[in-house]
Each structure stands twice: as C-alpha cells, then as structure tokens.
Design a protein around this motif. Structure first.
Motif, short mmCIF file in Angstrom:
data_model
loop_
_atom_site.label_atom_id
_atom_site.label_comp_id
_atom_site.label_asym_id
_atom_site.label_seq_id
_atom_site.Cartn_x
_atom_site.Cartn_y
_atom_site.Cartn_z
N LYS A 6 -8.23 -16.50 -83.39
CA LYS A 6 -9.04 -17.39 -83.74
C LYS A 6 -10.40 -17.57 -81.90
N ARG A 47 -14.14 -16.87 -79.23
CA ARG A 47 -15.18 -17.64 -78.87
C ARG A 47 -14.95 -18.75 -77.42
N PRO A 54 -18.76 -16.19 -76.14
CA PRO A 54 -19.84 -15.63 -77.14
C PRO A 54 -20.86 -15.49 -77.18
N GLN A 101 -5.26 -22.54 -74.64
CA GLN A 101 -6.40 -22.11 -74.58
C GLN A 101 -6.79 -22.71 -72.97
N LYS A 132 3.78 -25.23 -72.60
CA LYS A 132 3.07 -25.49 -73.24
C LYS A 132 2.89 -27.23 -73.58
N LEU A 184 1.42 -28.38 -71.07
CA LEU A 184 0.15 -28.13 -69.91
C LEU A 184 0.89 -29.43 -68.83
N GLN A 202 -1.26 -31.04 -65.47
CA GLN A 202 -1.85 -32.89 -65.53
C GLN A 202 -1.54 -33.56 -64.17
N THR A 207 -6.78 -26.44 -84.24
CA THR A 207 -8.10 -25.49 -83.79
C THR A 207 -8.41 -24.70 -85.02
N GLY A 208 -9.65 -24.11 -84.59
CA GLY A 208 -10.73 -24.02 -85.78
C GLY A 208 -10.47 -24.21 -86.84
N HIS A 254 -19.09 -20.22 -81.66
CA HIS A 254 -19.01 -21.46 -80.18
C HIS A 254 -18.31 -21.75 -79.16
N ASP A 255 -18.66 -22.37 -78.32
CA ASP A 255 -17.67 -22.04 -77.18
C ASP A 255 -16.49 -22.43 -77.51
N LEU A 256 -15.34 -22.92 -77.57
CA LEU A 256 -13.94 -23.31 -77.59
C LEU A 256 -13.88 -24.35 -76.79
N ILE A 271 -12.03 -26.97 -74.25
CA ILE A 271 -10.85 -27.05 -73.46
C ILE A 271 -10.85 -28.68 -73.29
N VAL A 311 -12.06 -32.41 -73.86
CA VAL A 311 -12.43 -32.55 -74.71
C VAL A 311 -14.10 -33.23 -74.25
N PHE A 345 -18.51 -33.60 -75.62
CA PHE A 345 -18.75 -35.67 -76.08
C PHE A 345 -20.08 -35.68 -77.08
N TRP A 381 -16.30 -38.39 -78.98
CA TRP A 381 -15.10 -37.27 -78.35
C TRP A 381 -15.38 -36.14 -79.17
N GLN A 434 -5.88 -27.29 -80.28
CA GLN A 434 -4.12 -26.84 -79.91
C GLN A 434 -3.42 -27.86 -79.26
N SER A 472 -1.18 -27.54 -77.39
CA SER A 472 -0.34 -28.06 -75.97
C SER A 472 -1.95 -29.32 -75.16
N PHE A 473 -2.39 -29.11 -75.53
CA PHE A 473 -3.48 -29.83 -75.40
C PHE A 473 -3.02 -31.83 -76.24
N ILE A 518 -2.78 -34.65 -73.79
CA ILE A 518 -4.36 -34.92 -73.28
C ILE A 518 -5.19 -35.79 -74.07
#
Lengths: 250, 215
Positions: A36, A40, A43, A75, A111, A113, A117, B19-20, B39-41, B43, B45, B47, B64, B69, B71-72, B75
């Motif tokens: 996926k 992107r 792009p 990502q 996993k 991050l 952080q 995601t996606g 579209h750019d991914l 990463i 957040v 706005f 926002w 994903q 892992s995020f 955050i």
C-alpha cells in the motif's frame, strides 16, 4: 555509505539477493502494508511512476522486513528508502537503510516507535533549554511539540524539505550522526521563533512550519551537486548552521 | 489568508482508522474539494481546516488527520484528548479494516472525551464491485455502539460534506444543550470572535482553510 558506516556494517555480507529469493516464496501481513505504501512514498517523483522504481523500493522494503522481523516495516522507512534509491544502487540502499534502522537510530522504527518517542522528550527538553520562549509558548497553547517534530525525526526531514535541501540534510546526518537531527530541529525552530510566538493556537503553528519549509522550495537551487563540502546554498542554510553551532555550545 | 474571518466556534476533529482506508483523501476532499489518488503517506499527524455553517452559525472545523499504522497508535492517542468530533473510517473493500473497528473504538472511548461525537464512515463506496462489507453491517455496528454512520467516497465526494457537517451539527446541539463546556479546552471547542454576534451571511463551505492564521 562510508560516512554512515554502512560499508563496514555490510562488510562482505552478500545475503541481499538470496534473501530476496527466499522472501519471494513467503507471505506475511507486512507485505500488504508495504504494498500500500510503495505507491505513496514519493508519488510525485518520476522514478516512482515507473515499475522499475516501484519494484526496487518494494524489494528493499520486503528484504528489510525479512532481515529484521522485530522491526518488519514501519511507515517512514518507505520515505527513507525511496530517497536512498535515488542516489544508490538497490543493494547499497538496502544496507544503508539497515544501518539507519539498526545502527544510527535503533528502536526508531520498532513496533512501538519507542526510540523516536524518547528522542522527542529529549528534544523537548533541549528546546526548553535553548529556546525557552518557544517551549513555554507551546505549553501555553497546549501543543504537544512532538506533533510537529515526530515526522522530522522519523523521516530524517526528507518529507519536509525539497530534494535539494533534504539531500544535504542526509549528508550532514551521516556525517554528524543522530545528533544532527536535534541540531537541525533546534535551528528550524529558532529561525521560526518570531512567527511561532505570534501564533495563538496549534493551527497557526502548523501553518507557520509548513510555510517555513515551502520557502525552501522557492529558493532552492537546481544544482544537484551533493558531493562537496560546506558551500552553503542559501541564507537560511547559513542561519541554520550557525544556530546549530550555538546549540552545540550549550 | 488570515483570521479576519469571523466565526462563532472552533471545533476539533480527529480522523482515525486503519492505514490506507482513505483518511487523508477524505480530509482533502472536504477541505480542497479534490481527490488525489497518489497521496503522500501520512506520518504522524496532519492538519486541515474549513468553515461550515450550522444553524446560521459560522463554525471552524480544525481537523487532525492521523497515521493509521499500528505502530503510530501510541503517538496518535494523544490527539483524542481535546477532540469534540471523531471520524472513524474503514474501507468497505477491505474486511480487515472493518474488523479492526472495535480496537479503534476502544481507543477512542478510552482516550477521548466521553461526549465526543463519533461518526463511523465506510469509505470507498464508489468501488461497489469490490465491496467486502455491506452497508447493513456498517449500520448495525454503528447502532450497536451508538455512533452515526455514513458511507462515503472521497473519490466522487459522495457524502463527504455531509459526514463532516452532520458531526458538526450534532456537536453544535451538544454545545447548545450544555453537554460541551466551551470554556473547557479539553472538550475540543473554542468560542470564536463572532460568538453571540448573530448569524452569518456566508454560505456553507464559503472558505477553505490553508492559510496562515496567526498574523
């Protein structure tokens, strides 16, 4: 490759191709995620409008996920890999990505991050020391600074700056090591300090930072030379370097 | 652009989901009225902002858009706090994105304000031939969990406007009935300079966000 230590890290390891072959026969949920994101990653760049570029990016990311299942794929690795592939051969790009994820910024792409952080806390502390007004202002308007800075650190500023600047950022990062991410971050916030302090809410901060990076698009030179030394391309860059030096002194 | 614009309230939204599924595309369609397939991914957040009119009041939506994903998650969780509205998005062509809704909802319930209005969105409904989740299933899930529900297409723009505006009008009603305290920032609502200044002559969506607002 040499500055980052990737050449030594690799040191005669020729597992890239055989690994890819083995990988091709396996399936993993990571594949779906990579698939996926391959389209992107960058792009707008011509290299990633063709099957050749997309194929290389896909292979580097698959192969990395296979090499290091504890990271797999996060990502922002796609952003880094897509930039590296513009400058390096596929296998070298793979090793440099591995060096970034395992040697230079361990735990950044794990996993949870966790690494990035932790570094945001450290960076917030640095900001409170070097730019106390900015830190206090962020607190006043209830903005978590990491909102702005996590993508900077995770993507090594690659998605923030236009190509001509971001390539230099990479060079400096490989030369200075991880601390360069902090230096540059402080420099950026310092050069925006005046405008940031005028913002009355988090939205204003976001637009200010976007406008800051956009400025580089307008002034960035077309020259592609990145083999050289310290010839600064524009005033902002000078400013940033000077500021970073000051920060080092702190 | 500057804030010479007048508005009665600022309302904070958050867009969440796997995601996606098209979170960023929904935002772009709503703020810029365009669809960008490559579209750019996202990463971290991102706005966006836009004005809407509800009940004659000018309302500014601050939105926002979060990375999907896994892992995020740790955050993006911090953004739930202080959001008055949440759009929980899944992709009607991917069953797994629907199956993950429960964990997203748990996250939202745990970290967001209890009164946050949540709108469940089944996106990509232009891809009818690839549909993997029926509209009835989406509706049933929403009813069971007390959410609003709409199927949208960020590509054709179907229902995109409605999803954001419907959420805004529900939040507006909550403000009117005193559920949301506009003086408490954690409720995700702020009073604008126009507040109690009566209605506005601007039509819905008359202005897009996108400019600096801090000059």
């Amino acid at each position: 490759m040499a500055l980052s230590g990737a050449t030594y890290f690799r040191s005669g390891d020729d597992s890239y191709r055989p690994n890819l072959k083995t990988w091709a026969e396996r399936m993993s949920p990571v594949i779906g995620e990579i698939e996926k994101d391959v389209v992107r990653s960058m792009p707008g760049h011509p290299a990633y409008k063709s099957a050749i570029g997309l194929g290389a990016l896909r292979r580097v990311l698959y192969s990395y996920a296979w090499r290091n299942p504890s990271i797999g794929y996060a990502q922002s690795m796609n952003i880094i890999a897509s930039v590296l592939l513009l400058h390096l051969k596929e296998e070298d790009a793979f090793w440099l990505l591995a060096t970034v994820c395992e040697q230079l910024l361990p735990d950044y792409y794990s996993k949870t991050l966790l690494g990035v952080q932790v570094d945001q806390r450290v960076f917030a502390h640095l900001v409170s020391i070097s730019l106390p007004l900015v830190a206090a202002h962020f607190q006043d308007i209830d903005l978590d600074q990491a909102t702005i800075t996590i993508p900077w650190f995770l993507c090594l500023y690659q998605s923030a700056f236009p190509a001509s600047v971001s390539t230099r950022v990479l060079d400096c990062f490989f030369y200075e090591g991880p601390r360069f991410l902090f230096m540059l971050g402080l420099a950026i916030l310092k050069s925006c300090q005046g405008q940031l302090l005028k913002c009355t809410n988090d939205e204003g901060i976001v637009w200010t930072m976007q406008a800051f990076f956009k400025r580089f698009q307008e002034v960035s030179p077309t020259s592609e030379d990145d083999g050289g030394g310290n010839n600064n391309n524009n005033g902002n860059d000078n400013d940033a370097t000077a500021c970073a030096d000051e920060d080092k002194a702190e | 652009m500057s804030t010479s614009f007048n508005y009665d309230y600022i309302i904070k939204y958050i867009i969440i989901g796997d995601t996606g599924v098209g979170k960023s595309c929904l935002l772009l369609q709503f703020t810029d009225k365009r669809f960008q397939p490559a579209h750019d991914l996202t990463i971290g957040v991102e706005f966006g902002a836009r004005f809407v009119t509800v009940d004659g009041k000018q309302i500014k939506l601050q939105i926002w858009d979060t990375a999907g994903q896994e892992s995020f998650r740790s955050i993006t969780r911090s953004y739930y706090r202080g959001a008055a509205g949440a759009l929980l998005v899944y992709d009607i062509t991917r069953r797994d994105t629907f199956n993950h809704l429960t964990t997203w909802l748990e996250d939202a319930r745990q970290h967001a304000n209890a009164n946050t209005t949540i709108m469940l969105i089944g996106n990509k409904n232009d891809l009818e031939n690839k549909r993997a989740v029926t509209e009835a299933e989406g509706k049933e899930f929403a009813e069971r969990h007390g959410l609003y529900f709409m199927e949208t297409s960020a590509k054709t723009s179907e229902n995109v406007e409605q999803a954001f505006v419907k959420t805004a009008s529900d939040i507006y009603n909550k403000i009117q009935s005193g559920v949301f305290d506009v003086h408490n920032e954690a409720h995700g609502i702020k009073i604008g300079p126009m507040h109690s200044g009566g209605g506005s002559s601007l039509p819905i969506g008359a202005a897009n966000g996108g400019g600096a607002c801090c000059q």
